[in-house]
Design a protein around this motif. Structure first.
Motif, PDB file in Angstrom:
ATOM      1  N   SER A  51      -0.018   4.375   8.593  1.00 40.85           N
ATOM      2  CA  SER A  51      -0.095   5.214   7.399  1.00 40.85           C
ATOM      3  C   SER A  51       0.206   6.679   7.696  1.00 40.85           C
ATOM      4  O   SER A  51       0.270   7.493   6.780  1.00 40.85           O
ATOM      5  CB  SER A  51      -1.494   5.113   6.772  1.00 40.85           C
ATOM      6  OG  SER A  51      -2.476   5.604   7.664  1.00 40.85           O
ATOM      7  N   ARG A  52       0.420   7.001   8.980  1.00 34.62           N
ATOM      8  CA  ARG A  52       0.610   8.398   9.362  1.00 34.62           C
ATOM      9  C   ARG A  52       2.065   8.766   9.642  1.00 34.62           C
ATOM     10  O   ARG A  52       2.392   9.943   9.768  1.00 34.62           O
ATOM     11  CB  ARG A  52      -0.221   8.706  10.615  1.00 34.62           C
ATOM     12  CG  ARG A  52      -1.699   8.402  10.465  1.00 34.62           C
ATOM     13  CD  ARG A  52      -2.426   8.577  11.782  1.00 34.62           C
ATOM     14  NE  ARG A  52      -3.801   8.087  11.688  1.00 34.62           N
ATOM     15  CZ  ARG A  52      -4.646   8.051  12.710  1.00 34.62           C
ATOM     16  NH1 ARG A  52      -4.236   8.470  13.907  1.00 34.62           N
ATOM     17  NH2 ARG A  52      -5.863   7.585  12.552  1.00 34.62           N
ATOM     18  N   HIS A  81       8.087   4.741   0.782  1.00 33.88           N
ATOM     19  CA  HIS A  81       6.877   4.786  -0.043  1.00 33.88           C
ATOM     20  C   HIS A  81       5.832   3.737   0.301  1.00 33.88           C
ATOM     21  O   HIS A  81       4.740   3.772  -0.252  1.00 33.88           O
ATOM     22  CB  HIS A  81       7.265   4.654  -1.519  1.00 33.88           C
ATOM     23  CG  HIS A  81       8.195   5.731  -1.987  1.00 33.88           C
ATOM     24  ND1 HIS A  81       7.769   7.018  -2.242  1.00 33.88           N
ATOM     25  CD2 HIS A  81       9.541   5.719  -2.228  1.00 33.88           C
ATOM     26  CE1 HIS A  81       8.798   7.750  -2.628  1.00 33.88           C
ATOM     27  NE2 HIS A  81       9.885   6.987  -2.627  1.00 33.88           N
ATOM     28  N   THR A 101       0.850  -1.188   0.000  1.00 36.84           N
ATOM     29  CA  THR A 101       0.000   0.000   0.000  1.00 36.84           C
ATOM     30  C   THR A 101       0.887   1.240   0.000  1.00 36.84           C
ATOM     31  O   THR A 101       1.731   1.395   0.893  1.00 36.84           O
ATOM     32  CB  THR A 101      -0.901   0.025   1.245  1.00 36.84           C
ATOM     33  OG1 THR A 101      -1.693  -1.162   1.269  1.00 36.84           O
ATOM     34  CG2 THR A 101      -1.802   1.256   1.242  1.00 36.84           C
ATOM     35  N   PRO A 102       0.732   2.110  -0.987  1.00 38.62           N
ATOM     36  CA  PRO A 102       1.597   3.300  -1.032  1.00 38.62           C
ATOM     37  C   PRO A 102       1.215   4.314   0.044  1.00 38.62           C
ATOM     38  O   PRO A 102       0.051   4.457   0.406  1.00 38.62           O
ATOM     39  CB  PRO A 102       1.354   3.851  -2.439  1.00 38.62           C
ATOM     40  CG  PRO A 102      -0.017   3.369  -2.806  1.00 38.62           C
ATOM     41  CD  PRO A 102      -0.172   2.037  -2.150  1.00 38.62           C
ATOM     42  N   LEU A 103       2.225   4.994   0.547  1.00 45.91           N
ATOM     43  CA  LEU A 103       2.009   6.068   1.508  1.00 45.91           C
ATOM     44  C   LEU A 103       1.620   7.348   0.780  1.00 45.91           C
ATOM     45  O   LEU A 103       2.018   7.577  -0.371  1.00 45.91           O
ATOM     46  CB  LEU A 103       3.287   6.319   2.320  1.00 45.91           C
ATOM     47  CG  LEU A 103       3.662   5.251   3.350  1.00 45.91           C
ATOM     48  CD1 LEU A 103       5.101   5.462   3.815  1.00 45.91           C
ATOM     49  CD2 LEU A 103       2.704   5.278   4.534  1.00 45.91           C
ATOM     50  N   ARG A 104       0.872   8.195   1.445  1.00 43.58           N
ATOM     51  CA  ARG A 104       0.516   9.510   0.915  1.00 43.58           C
ATOM     52  C   ARG A 104       1.427  10.537   1.572  1.00 43.58           C
ATOM     53  O   ARG A 104       1.233  10.952   2.705  1.00 43.58           O
ATOM     54  CB  ARG A 104      -0.962   9.809   1.198  1.00 43.58           C
ATOM     55  CG  ARG A 104      -1.910   8.798   0.564  1.00 43.58           C
ATOM     56  CD  ARG A 104      -3.363   9.136   0.852  1.00 43.58           C
ATOM     57  NE  ARG A 104      -3.756  10.399   0.260  1.00 43.58           N
ATOM     58  CZ  ARG A 104      -4.991  10.909   0.350  1.00 43.58           C
ATOM     59  NH1 ARG A 104      -5.935  10.249   1.019  1.00 43.58           N
ATOM     60  NH2 ARG A 104      -5.277  12.071  -0.211  1.00 43.58           N
ATOM     61  N   LEU A 105       2.463  10.911   0.857  1.00 39.44           N
ATOM     62  CA  LEU A 105       3.520  11.772   1.387  1.00 39.44           C
ATOM     63  C   LEU A 105       3.177  13.255   1.201  1.00 39.44           C
ATOM     64  O   LEU A 105       2.456  13.618   0.282  1.00 39.44           O
ATOM     65  CB  LEU A 105       4.834  11.441   0.685  1.00 39.44           C
ATOM     66  CG  LEU A 105       5.276   9.962   0.775  1.00 39.44           C
ATOM     67  CD1 LEU A 105       6.493   9.720  -0.097  1.00 39.44           C
ATOM     68  CD2 LEU A 105       5.552   9.574   2.216  1.00 39.44           C
TER      69      LEU A 105
END
Length: 598
Positions: free
Chosen positions: A497-498, A486, A420-424
């Motif tokens: 995810s944070r 990522h 699962t990609p991170l939201r950077l």
């Protein structure tokens, strides 16, 4: 030659020139030695054994003259190294083993072609090192005379048939005098102010560790590398920095003068195998020649060359020096070794000083090779701008950032499933300790084995897709990539995810990690993550126990975290008595004891 006039430095130079000659003009050989730094050290040892220091050969370098003469594309190295080296004589190739000749062919020249990197070897600390700039630095350091006057006036005047090379009459004969790029940032500081040693001091008294103390390094964030618009062009260069780093760094940033950050600087790669490495493939197919391996070799050459230029006689055999540097440390100093090249490099030079060196290298190269396709017609202002960008990017994005071993370096198993990609950028950094393995890992072999053991436990026992942590920090000077920048990790339940989960290898309930490891997580790793856009500038730092009922990251380490910048004091630890009982039933991210070193 009369007995008693033997100069051991000249003898050591002769050995090095043999190797350089073989590198640049190799003969037929059998490439059977693995591409390891140990193989290069073995080659040097063989040369030093086959060319004994005797009255018959100690005054004459056995560097093959045609080696540099047959390489017209590198007039700068020709001028700085060959023109000022002793007279040379031809080496009989039969004096060297086929294995050695084969190795020399493989590491002859550093190059990047088709996504592959050539002329590099794997060092014992897990880093990949370009051999060419390493040897160039050793050669420059042994010469001692490092400060070279640049030509005055226009740099666009071509060298005619009757022209001479730039003036070298002002060479500094004392190797301990000020070098324009090393430690002396201000041009007003006299050489007497920066002398680090006495000419009569012994090698064991050099206290190199004191020279490279990290607390003497100014953070790259606090340095300024932008020269004043009316800044004077450099009038001298340090041959050591030019042949190792400055020339190639400047040319890399001339390739795309409009960019503030060169995208290919410091690209990493993967070996086909770690036990007997043969092929090195870059992770960035568009990488410039200024890769991590090249910068490693350049830094090693500069650091060891600086050491040699300051060390009194008798200087150590080169193979012995390299064995120490890529082992426990030079002259017993654990800080002066390849694991800490970035910290030592930051102590060696600064962005303003390096800007002058890169600028000077481009001026000298433009003078020596006016038809150079990247330099032809460029003004002083354009050269200065490229030098400024190069020095800034190198000091901030390379020297100022921790060395991270990619997953392939510790032989990671493939990710299971779809990541699962991170939201950077993310807003937090979560600190852990591994608990088990309890002992800190202090070598690459041990740290890599611990990484594999943790990954097996997380995948096979816990049933996770991969090792849980984003990054793991060893006590060997390196960071190990887990899930990376990522991918969502499995490190802090409900918060994966944070933020990024960073773990120290070891149990830090009663003691603290090594200072270098602490500095990495406290300062360099988050600073570089912010710079790269992975972490928000206002990020918060929390211990694992502040978000999950666990005793991780250990009492001693958590107490230390409370004093760090960005620590979130508003989140109270969840370590009630029930937490201790729960931790026994369901312990934090731990691993079965690592036992393999494969």
């Amino acid at each position: 030659m009369a007995p008693g006039s033997w100069n051991p430095t000249t003898a050591v130079q002769g050995i090095l020139w043999i190797l350089l000659g073989l590198l640049l003009c190799p003969g037929p050989g059998t490439a059977s030695l693995p591409l390891l730094m140990d193989s290069v050290i073995q080659a040097l040892a063989e040369l030093e054994q086959k060319v004994p220091v005797t009255e018959a050969n100690h005054t004459v370098s056995v560097w093959h003259l045609s080696a540099w003469d047959s390489d017209p594309q590198d007039p700068l190295h020709h001028f700085l190294l060959k023109e000022r080296s002793p007279k040379v004589t031809k080496l009989d190739p039969s004096a060297l083993s086929p294995e050695l000749q084969g190795l020399m062919e493989e590491v002859a020249r550093h190059a990047v072609r088709g996504g592959r990197e050539y002329g590099v070897v794997l060092a014992p600390d897990g880093s990949t090192v370009a051999v060419e700039p390493l040897l160039a630095g050793l050669a420059a350091g042994l010469q001692g005379h490092r400060v070279i006057d640049l030509p005055l006036g226009s740099t666009a005047t071509p060298l005619g048939a009757g022209d001479t090379f730039p003036d070298v009459g002002a060479e500094v004969s004392d190797a301990r005098a000020t070098s324009p790029g090393l430690r002396n940032v201000s041009p007003d500081v006299s050489s007497a102010d920066v002398r680090a040693t006495s000419p009569n001091v012994r090698t064991t008294d050099l206290n190199v560790g004191a020279i490279f103390k990290d607390d003497r390094v100014t953070s790259p964030d606090n340095q300024t590398s932008s020269p004043d618009a009316k800044a004077k062009s450099p009038t001298t260069v340090d041959s050591l920095l030019v042949v190792t780093l400055a020339r190639d760094l400047g040319l890399a940033f001339l390739q795309n003068p409009q960019t503030q950050s060169h995208p290919g600087l410091g690209a990493e790669g993967c070996w086909d195998q770690l036990s007997v490495p043969r092929n090195f493939t870059l992770l960035d197919a568009e990488a410039s020649p200024v890769t991590t391996a090249f910068l490693n070799g350049a830094l090693d050459g500069a650091l060891l060359g600086d050491y040699l230029s300051r060390a009194p006689e008798p200087r150590p055999p080169l193979h012995h020096l390299l064995s120490q540097y890529y082992g426990a440390g030079v002259a017993g100093d654990p800080e002066l070794r390849s694991n800490f090249r970035r910290q030592n490099g930051a102590a060696l030079t600064s962005a303003p000083a390096l800007t002058q060196q890169v600028w000077g290298a481009l001026i000298l190269l433009q003078r020596l090779e006016p038809a150079h396709p990247q330099l032809q017609g460029l003004s002083q202002e354009e050269l200065a701008q490229a030098a400024t960008r190069a020095a800034k990017e190198f000091t901030e994005a390379f020297l100022g950032c921790p060395a991270i071993h990619p997953r392939c370096r510790w032989s990671a198993a493939p990710y299971r499933g779809r990541p699962t990609p991170l939201r950077l950028p993310l807003g937090s950094l979560y600190v852990h300790h591994t608990y088990l393995p309890a002992p800190p890992c202090t070598t690459f072999a041990r740290c890599a084995a611990d990484m594999r053991s943790m990954q097996r436990f997380h995948q096979d026992t816990r049933g996770w897709d991969d090792i849980g942590y984003s990054f793991v920090v060893g006590s060997d000077g390196y960071v190990y990539e887990g899930r990376g920048w990522h991918r969502v990790g499995a490190h802090t339940l409900g918060h994966n995810s944070r933020g990024f989960g960073v773990a120290f290898v070891g149990n830090y309930t009663a003691e603290l990690p090594a200072e270098a490891a602490l500095r990495t997580v406290r300062d360099t790793l988050p600073r570089c993550a912010v710079r790269a856009g992975f972490l928000r500038p206002d990020y918060t730092l929390l211990g694992h126990r502040q978000l999950v009922r666990t005793e991780c990251p250990g009492d001693a380490l958590f107490h230390q975290l409370r004093s760090w910048p960005h620590f979130d004091v508003n989140v109270q630890p969840k370590t009630a008595k029930s937490a201790s009982r729960r931790s026994k039933r369901n312990p934090p991210l731990v691993t079965m004891p690592a036992t393999d070193l494969q």
